[in-house]
Design a protein around this motif. Structure first.
Motif, PDB file in Angstrom:
ATOM      1  N   THR A 124       0.843  -1.191   0.000  1.00  0.00           N
ATOM      2  CA  THR A 124       0.000   0.000   0.000  1.00  0.00           C
ATOM      3  C   THR A 124       0.877   1.239   0.000  1.00  0.00           C
ATOM      4  O   THR A 124       2.011   1.225   0.492  1.00  0.00           O
ATOM      5  N   ASP A 158      -4.340   4.135  -1.158  1.00  0.00           N
ATOM      6  CA  ASP A 158      -4.991   3.242  -2.120  1.00  0.00           C
ATOM      7  C   ASP A 158      -5.946   2.308  -1.386  1.00  0.00           C
ATOM      8  O   ASP A 158      -6.137   2.404  -0.164  1.00  0.00           O
ATOM      9  N   SER A 159      -6.530   1.373  -2.126  1.00  0.00           N
ATOM     10  CA  SER A 159      -7.584   0.516  -1.565  1.00  0.00           C
ATOM     11  C   SER A 159      -7.063  -0.494  -0.560  1.00  0.00           C
ATOM     12  O   SER A 159      -7.839  -1.045   0.234  1.00  0.00           O
ATOM     13  N   GLY A 197      -8.682   8.759  -1.863  1.00  0.00           N
ATOM     14  CA  GLY A 197      -7.966   7.854  -2.754  1.00  0.00           C
ATOM     15  C   GLY A 197      -7.049   8.594  -3.705  1.00  0.00           C
ATOM     16  O   GLY A 197      -6.938   9.815  -3.681  1.00  0.00           O
ATOM     17  N   ARG A 246      -0.175   8.087  -5.240  1.00  0.00           N
ATOM     18  CA  ARG A 246       0.826   7.809  -6.262  1.00  0.00           C
ATOM     19  C   ARG A 246       1.873   6.861  -5.709  1.00  0.00           C
ATOM     20  O   ARG A 246       2.145   6.843  -4.517  1.00  0.00           O
ATOM     21  N   GLU A 247       2.471   6.088  -6.618  1.00  0.00           N
ATOM     22  CA  GLU A 247       3.522   5.179  -6.169  1.00  0.00           C
ATOM     23  C   GLU A 247       4.798   5.944  -5.834  1.00  0.00           C
ATOM     24  O   GLU A 247       5.480   5.627  -4.856  1.00  0.00           O
TER      25      GLU A 247
END
Length: 792
Positions: free
Chosen positions: A94, A119-120, A195, A198-199
């Motif tokens: 995550t 994120d989810s 939500g 970003r990575e």
């Protein structure tokens, strides 16, 4: 234990109400302080305890070994998701980014609130529970947010927040879910969740099954980092220079368990990361038990003195047939009564000062008074009560009934008297040590915030933007600031002085001699140095009449960068060219050298920095005419006109510097409190000891007076004992204090000239208090009537 025992215990305490009250208050305060300190320690060790399987959730951190003084960073800069997905390692990943942003409602109220972008996978991994609405559906939508119950109540009152609109930095969102408030002791904390994480440039957390070796995953990530284009680019720039690259990798990867994250010192000071010092917590635990020990020692001294006065009473009990168990029950009851009552008052005092203690520790400690904590405290008081009763009870059991009735004998042995003398010595030794250490920490903190900063912070205000604004907006706002009556000049920079962002913005440089360095990059306006009062050591600083306002081919170095680039003196660097190896290599000329302006705390060496003219509007530094409060009010009103949806974030430059030493200042305050309590307890300890000493030598002093002893010789007789106590206390406490001060100062690269004055001051205060505490009984001894003493 019977009701009669309680009545007798109460009468005994009231025989010397002043002494009993002092001991009682000492125990109460020590129990209260102990409760708060141990409660804080328990709170610290339970960080992220609400997260299931916290030991198997790991934060990915990295540092760049190619820069000077590399620091660990908590955000991700390479394709972590792809590399783990291709590895075949079972995991859950995550990403979350937490920032303080302006959140406003339709009613017009605006607040600075922690907003998490995730994120989810995040809710399940971190046990985020939805109270209302669909949390996963909310995170899947770009225009929806979830609010914690506390912030929803603050923004919308008692009505349901679902479906209502909030604006975050001027962008509208609707509330799609209500989530349960996170515990205060969470390292990942927020009030708003949305939500779209970003990575890159977000925190990455990996959850691993128990059968997966963490070291294997760490090695896998390290291998990916070594082969990344980013790492190769770094090595290309510094391949000929940096020694630590030969020993280490350009990018070093580590995984830190969430269960250990709170005490991870690598990331102390990182943005929106709560961290603590495990050594400090253990020191507070030791201080808590030590204070209780010192207070208990005072009670034991008083109880022994009372027991010796009660020898006839105990003798009568024995003659009348009282059993040993009956005597034990009586003395234990007296001790337990006082201990239990002191604990009750201590808990009340702790409850009253809890808000102040929470502010001091900078933690929300509202849950400290849980039922389990109170029960443990009461049980602890029972244990202390039993311990305090052991020695007085033993003295009572040793009383010889016949000798006591005729007024002979002393049931306290020489070893027992020595034991109590040792306890008094330890009281003063602790007080001296606490006092010296607290003074040293306070002086070092003051010195660090006032001396050798490299700039003049006194008249400066720092206005920090939540995010960069457009050049046109920044120019307009800056021009408006300059028109304010209290504002003299305004500089723009990406980071404020005093904010340590080492390793975030850097530039690869190559000198003409082939020396490569990656100093921190500071983008500033041309008047930055004049606004901060920074004078050049060699050459000149930027001048609006001579230099271009953006991306010019001229740079200014700090002193650390001069040495790093291989120049022998600041003067030898002036006029030299170095190659800026960023996107396209270009030559830039060194026009000036300035002192090491202190962006970092004095715990850390200042890193090489280069200053370039660049209008990156993220921080405004405002030089005022000295009236900071009025200037702050004017700037705040102007901000509301230009940015009504954002909360103004304005601080004095001195307060930003002080933030780097919050932990030091907190420790100093705690140690000062401990020193005051220790001195108060020690003062009463020596007061009781002097009373007992005079009582024990009552007839001896009378006989000496009959044989012609002068007042001076009587004073000298009594002073020898207390002189020995203070000497022994100094020999124990002062070396320990000096050792602790030396250990503390070792963490600073720039140390205050402390010397031994803190030790001497602590010794002087202890001597004055000891003299004042024993003076009364010394004067009584000098006025003893030989006739009365021998008749008694």
């Amino acid at each position: 234990m019977k009701i009669r025992d309680l009545k007798i215990a109460w009468r005994i305490l009231l025989k010397q109400p002043a002494h009993s009250l002092i001991v009682f208050l000492g125990l109460s305060v020590s129990f209260g302080v102990c409760f708060l300190l141990l409660g804080y320690a328990k709170y610290s060790f339970e960080y992220d305890g609400h997260v299931p399987d916290a030991k198997r959730i790991f934060l990915v951190k990295h540092r760049l070994n190619v820069i000077a003084y590399p620091a660990w960073i908590d955000f991700n800069v390479w394709p972590l998701k792809q590399s783990l997905g291709q590895s075949g390692i079972p995991h859950t990943l995550t990403f979350v980014d937490i920032d303080t942003l302006s959140v406003s409602t339709a009613s017009g109220s605006t607040s600075k609130i922690l907003v998490a972008t995730a994120d989810s996978n995040f809710p399940n991994m971190f046990a985020v529970k939805a109270l209302q609405g669909d949390l996963l559906a909310t995170l899947a939508r770009p225009d929806a947010v979830a609010l914690t119950a506390e912030i929803a109540s603050r923004l919308f009152g008692s009505k349901s927040p679902l479906g209502n609109r909030v604006d975050i930095e001027g962008k509208p969102y609707y509330v799609g879910a209500l989530i349960k408030d996170l515990p205060n002791n969470s390292t990942v904390t927020f009030a708003v969740l949305k939500g779209g994480a970003r990575e890159d440039y977000s925190r990455a957390y990996i959850q691993l099954p128990t059968n997966v070796d963490v070291k294997m995953v760490e090695d896998r990530l390290q291998d990916v980092a070594d082969k990344s284009p980013f790492s190769k680019a770094l090595l290309k720039h510094v391949a000929t220079t940096v020694e630590n690259v030969a020993r280490k990798r350009a990018i070093e990867i580590r995984l830190t368990s969430l269960a250990d994250a709170y005490f991870d010192r690598d990331l102390v000071g990182r943005k929106n990361l709560v961290r603590g010092d495990e050594r400090t917590v253990f020191a507070l635990i030791g201080a808590a038990f030590l204070l209780v020990f010192l207070a208990a020692t005072s009670f034991i001294n008083l109880s022994v003195a009372r027991t010796l006065r009660r020898q006839k009473e105990v003798g009568i009990y024995k003659i009348l047939g009282a059993s040993r168990a009956r005597i034990v029950a009586q003395f234990v009851t007296e001790s337990l009564c006082l201990s239990f009552a002191a604990t009750s008052l201590g808990l009340l005092l702790a409850w009253l000062i809890l808000p102040l203690f929470s502010d001091l520790m900078n933690r929300q400690l509202d849950d400290l008074f849980s039922f389990s904590n109170i029960v443990v405290s009461l049980l602890f008081s029972v244990l202390i009560g039993f311990v305090m009763s052991i020695y007085p009870t033993w003295l009572a059991l040793c009383v010889n009934a016949h000798q006591a009735m005729v007024g002979r004998g002393n049931s306290e042995t020489l070893n027992g008297a020595r034991l109590r003398r040792v306890l008094t010595i330890l009281q003063f030794a602790c007080a001296m040590s606490f006092g010296a250490i607290s003074l040293a920490i306070a002086w070092q903190t003051y010195y660090s915030t006032k001396t050798n900063l490299g700039f003049e912070p006194n008249h400066l205000l720092v206005l920090t933007l939540a995010q960069s604004i457009e050049d046109s907006e920044a120019n307009a706002f800056r021009d408006a600031l300059l028109r304010l009556p209290r504002v003299e000049d305004v500089a723009v920079s990406f980071w404020s002085v005093g904010k340590d962002v080492t390793g975030v913005d850097f530039v690869p440089l190559r000198a003409s001699n082939g020396q490569y360095v990656m100093p921190n990059l500071e983008g500033i306006s041309l008047n930055f140095f004049s606004v901060h009062g920074i004078k050049s050591l060699a050459g000149r600083v930027f001048d609006p009449t001579l230099d271009a306002p953006k991306y010019a081919d001229k740079i200014v170095l700090n002193l650390a960068a001069v040495s790093a680039l291989g120049f022998s003196t600041p003067q030898s660097a002036i006029g030299q060219f170095v190659v800026d190896n960023r996107d396209k290599p270009r030559s830039v000329q060194i026009i000036g050298v300035v002192p090491n302006v202190r962006y970092r705390s004095a715990h850390n060496p200042e890193v090489p920095r280069i200053f370039i003219p660049a209008f990156w509007p993220h921080t405004f530094t405002i030089r005022t005419d000295g009236n900071l409060s009025e200037a702050t009010m004017q700037i705040t009103n102007l901000w509301r006109q230009y940015f009504p949806s954002q909360v103004v974030d304005i601080k004095t430059s001195t307060s930003l510097i002080a933030q780097n030493y919050e932990e030091d200042l907190r420790m100093s305050k705690l140690l000062i409190i401990a020193a005051i309590l220790s001195l108060a307890i020690a003062a009463f300890g020596i007061y009781v000891l002097s009373a007992y000493s005079v009582q024990r030598r009552f007839q001896e002093i009378a006989i000496r007076k009959i044989y012609g002893a002068k007042t001076k010789s009587i004073a000298l007789l009594l002073g020898k004992e207390f002189g020995f106590i203070m000497l022994a206390s100094a020999l124990i406490g002062l070396p320990l204090g000096a050792l602790a001060i030396s250990y503390y100062l070792a963490s600073f690269v720039e140390r205050a000239p402390i010397g031994g004055w803190t030790l001497l001051f602590a010794l002087s205060v202890a001597l004055l208090i000891a003299l004042a505490s024993s003076l009364r009984h010394a004067l009584l001894a000098m006025r003893i009537s030989p006739v009365v003493a021998l008749r008694d």
